[in-house]
Design an enzyme around this catalytic site. Structure first.
Site, PDB file in Angstrom:
ATOM      1  N   ASP A  13     -53.714   0.128  15.054  1.00  0.00           N
ATOM      2  CA  ASP A  13     -52.631  -0.783  14.653  1.00  0.00           C
ATOM      3  C   ASP A  13     -52.002  -1.508  15.841  1.00  0.00           C
ATOM      4  O   ASP A  13     -51.847  -2.723  15.821  1.00  0.00           O
ATOM      5  CB  ASP A  13     -51.524  -0.023  13.903  1.00  0.00           C
ATOM      6  CG  ASP A  13     -51.906   0.288  12.463  1.00  0.00           C
ATOM      7  OD1 ASP A  13     -52.901  -0.293  11.959  1.00  0.00           O
ATOM      8  OD2 ASP A  13     -51.204   1.110  11.835  1.00  0.00           O
ATOM      9  N   ARG A  93     -37.816   8.092  18.764  1.00  0.00           N
ATOM     10  CA  ARG A  93     -37.663   6.641  18.567  1.00  0.00           C
ATOM     11  C   ARG A  93     -36.529   6.010  19.353  1.00  0.00           C
ATOM     12  O   ARG A  93     -36.720   4.953  19.961  1.00  0.00           O
ATOM     13  CB  ARG A  93     -37.534   6.298  17.067  1.00  0.00           C
ATOM     14  CG  ARG A  93     -38.689   6.816  16.201  1.00  0.00           C
ATOM     15  CD  ARG A  93     -40.026   6.567  16.811  1.00  0.00           C
ATOM     16  NE  ARG A  93     -41.120   7.003  15.942  1.00  0.00           N
ATOM     17  CZ  ARG A  93     -42.342   7.234  16.357  1.00  0.00           C
ATOM     18  NH1 ARG A  93     -42.651   7.087  17.637  1.00  0.00           N
ATOM     19  NH2 ARG A  93     -43.289   7.611  15.523  1.00  0.00           N
ATOM     20  N   ASP A 122     -39.469   5.161  10.577  1.00  0.00           N
ATOM     21  CA  ASP A 122     -39.522   4.805  11.996  1.00  0.00           C
ATOM     22  C   ASP A 122     -39.120   3.353  12.267  1.00  0.00           C
ATOM     23  O   ASP A 122     -38.473   3.067  13.260  1.00  0.00           O
ATOM     24  CB  ASP A 122     -40.912   5.103  12.565  1.00  0.00           C
ATOM     25  CG  ASP A 122     -41.105   6.599  12.792  1.00  0.00           C
ATOM     26  OD1 ASP A 122     -40.113   7.281  13.093  1.00  0.00           O
ATOM     27  OD2 ASP A 122     -42.245   7.076  12.665  1.00  0.00           O
ATOM     28  N   SER A 173     -52.415   9.925   9.383  1.00  0.00           N
ATOM     29  CA  SER A 173     -51.531   9.221  10.307  1.00  0.00           C
ATOM     30  C   SER A 173     -50.778  10.294  11.071  1.00  0.00           C
ATOM     31  O   SER A 173     -50.141  11.167  10.478  1.00  0.00           O
ATOM     32  CB  SER A 173     -50.559   8.343   9.517  1.00  0.00           C
ATOM     33  OG  SER A 173     -49.445   8.040  10.328  1.00  0.00           O
TER      34      SER A 173
HETATM   35  N1  ARG Z   1     -41.674  11.675   8.240  1.00  0.00           N
HETATM   36  C1  ARG Z   1     -41.355  11.834   9.619  1.00  0.00           C
HETATM   37  C2  ARG Z   1     -40.122  11.068   9.978  1.00  0.00           C
HETATM   38  O1  ARG Z   1     -39.752  10.172   9.275  1.00  0.00           O
HETATM   39  C3  ARG Z   1     -42.501  11.493  10.532  1.00  0.00           C
HETATM   40  C4  ARG Z   1     -42.844  10.033  10.653  1.00  0.00           C
HETATM   41  C5  ARG Z   1     -44.103   9.748  11.420  1.00  0.00           C
HETATM   42  N2  ARG Z   1     -45.226  10.415  10.821  1.00  0.00           N
HETATM   43  C6  ARG Z   1     -46.508  10.102  10.954  1.00  0.00           C
HETATM   44  N3  ARG Z   1     -47.350  10.921  10.429  1.00  0.00           N
HETATM   45  N4  ARG Z   1     -46.915   9.051  11.585  1.00  0.00           N
HETATM   46  O2  ARG Z   1     -39.499  11.346  10.970  1.00  0.00           O
END
Ligand code: ARG
Length: 414
Positions: A13, A93, A122, A173
């Site tokens: 991506d 983040r 995110d 992912s």
């Molecule tokens: N659900 C989690 C959050 O919102 C992880 C997000 C990223 N997960 C991922 N498999 N890319 O903090």
């Protein structure tokens, strides 16, 4: 627009995003890779960024700051979203965003960019953190903007010589850092289905764990983990070592159907061996060292703190104010916690502190007992007084009698 700083992971991506941004916005793309302990070879990732068309590629080792200033703050607050998720992705983040903003300012870029989709949490965390730190900067989310399906994205990449995963691409992912690993998509989208063993990489299956349990002694100073088995370690070493030891014993697997901020329920698998052990140890040391009222009040704040982090509000006055409270509560959270880890199970088996509020002479049922049993009687009399008055009024009303004349306290007072 002339320059954009993109948070670059090296995956498909963000690789496609490098080209897409430069074509769509006719701008130079500067790639920034932040090492938060995801385990990627950062130099290789930088090389790949240049190969797919970035004009410059930087990397920052932010592991120490991530653990000290983000993960350990959440730990001291006992922040766990919905009682399950130790917030690994969510905590990284705001730090990545701050580094994007700093790079944009240094490079004179007008925008920052990230590879988040329009469905997750995110994107909110990046966008809101950027709004807090640099409201003048534009935030672009190529994956949220482009109209490409998965097939079209692969085609787009192939046409432009962007390396695409060969054979069966990773069906999940994944986002990882020192505080944990998040895995979603593929078969995990069926919440009834048990996660296949290939989703895990930090934790052993219980059946494959060593026959003997592992004991570890975690030392804390003012709520901050500082040592393992008596040796002082810096935050990164400490978390990495504990990830290894707890993962070996299958500790830290979490299967969570969670409420996303954007309204969707989603199923995510987490692996957080060190975070799971540290959270259990820290809570236990607080049980020993926080007086009752502070302990109970602080419990209520833990959920709120976790929500703020999950909701992308790290850079908020409330999070800062909560941290000020948490810092004050940690003054005496110093001591050691002994844990036993075995085949996916974790148990605190001992704790001690120079500030322990546990008083043997008050707690014991032995001869050394120093507790005044007689004062319990008077205390209970008054503690139960509202209950007794209420009961008497109710009985009187039921029998049509007046309450007068009934003894107010047990045994009629003295
Ligand atoms: N659900 C989690 C959050 O919102 C992880 C997000 C990223 N997960 C991922 N498999 N890319 O903090």
């Amino acid at each position: 627009m002339t320059k954009v700083v993109l948070a670059y992971s090296g995956g498909l991506d963000t690789s496609v995003a490098v080209r897409w941004l430069s074509e769509r916005y006719a701008c130079d793309v500067i790639a920034l890779t932040v090492d938060v302990g995801q385990g990627a070879e950062v130099t290789q990732v930088r090389q790949k960024a240049l190969a797919v068309g970035a004009v410059a590629a930087y990397s920052v080792d932010a592991r120490e700051e991530f653990v000290r200033e983000f993960a350990f703050r959440a730990l001291r607050a006992n922040a766990v979203y919905e009682g399950k998720y130790p917030l690994a992705s969510a905590l990284s983040r705001p730090l990545i965003t701050r580094l994007l903003v700093e790079t944009a300012e240094r490079e004179g870029a007008e925008a920052i960019a990230h590879g988040c989709t329009g469905k997750g949490n995110d994107q909110v965390r990046f966008d809101v953190s950027a709004a807090a730190l640099a409201p003048h900067l534009r935030v672009i989310a190529p994956v949220r903007e482009w109209p490409l399906s998965r097939e079209e994205e692969l085609e787009y990449a192939a046409e432009r010589g962007i390396p695409v995963p060969i054979g069966k691409a990773n069906p999940y992912s994944i986002d990882a850092n020192l505080w944990g690993r998040s895995i979603e998509c593929g078969v995990l989208e069926d919440p009834w289905r048990e996660p296949p063993t290939d989703v895990y990489s930090l934790t052993r299956d219980a059946a494959g764990c060593p026959a003997e349990p592992t004991y570890v002694e975690i030392g804390f100073e003012r709520g901050v983990p500082v040592s393992l088995d008596g040796s002082r370690l810096d935050p990164v070493e400490l978390v990495a070592t504990l990830n290894q030891a707890a993962g070996e014993q299958g500790v830290g697997r979490i299967d969570h159907v969670e409420n996303r901020l954007v309204g969707i329920k989603s199923r995510e698998i987490y692996e957080a061996p060190a975070a799971t052990a540290l959270l259990a140890a820290h809570r236990d040391l607080e049980d020993l060292t926080l007086e009752r009222e502070t302990a109970h009040f602080k419990r209520g704040l833990a959920d709120r703190y976790a929500e703020l982090v999950y909701y992308g509000l790290w850079y908020s006055p409330l999070r800062e104010a909560l941290d000020a409270f948490v810092d004050k509560t940690q003054e005496n959270v110093t001591g050691q916690v002994r844990m036993r880890m075995h085949r996916g199970q974790l148990a605190v088996v001992g704790r001690r502190s120079p500030f322990s509020l546990y008083d043997f002479s008050l707690a014991t049922y032995d001869r050394e007992d120093a507790y005044n049993h007689a004062s319990a009687v008077g205390f209970i009399d008054l503690w139960g007084l509202p209950t007794r008055v209420q009961a008497q009024v109710r009985r009187a009303a039921a029998s049509g009698q007046k309450r007068e004349g009934l003894p107010l306290v047990a045994g009629g007072g003295r």
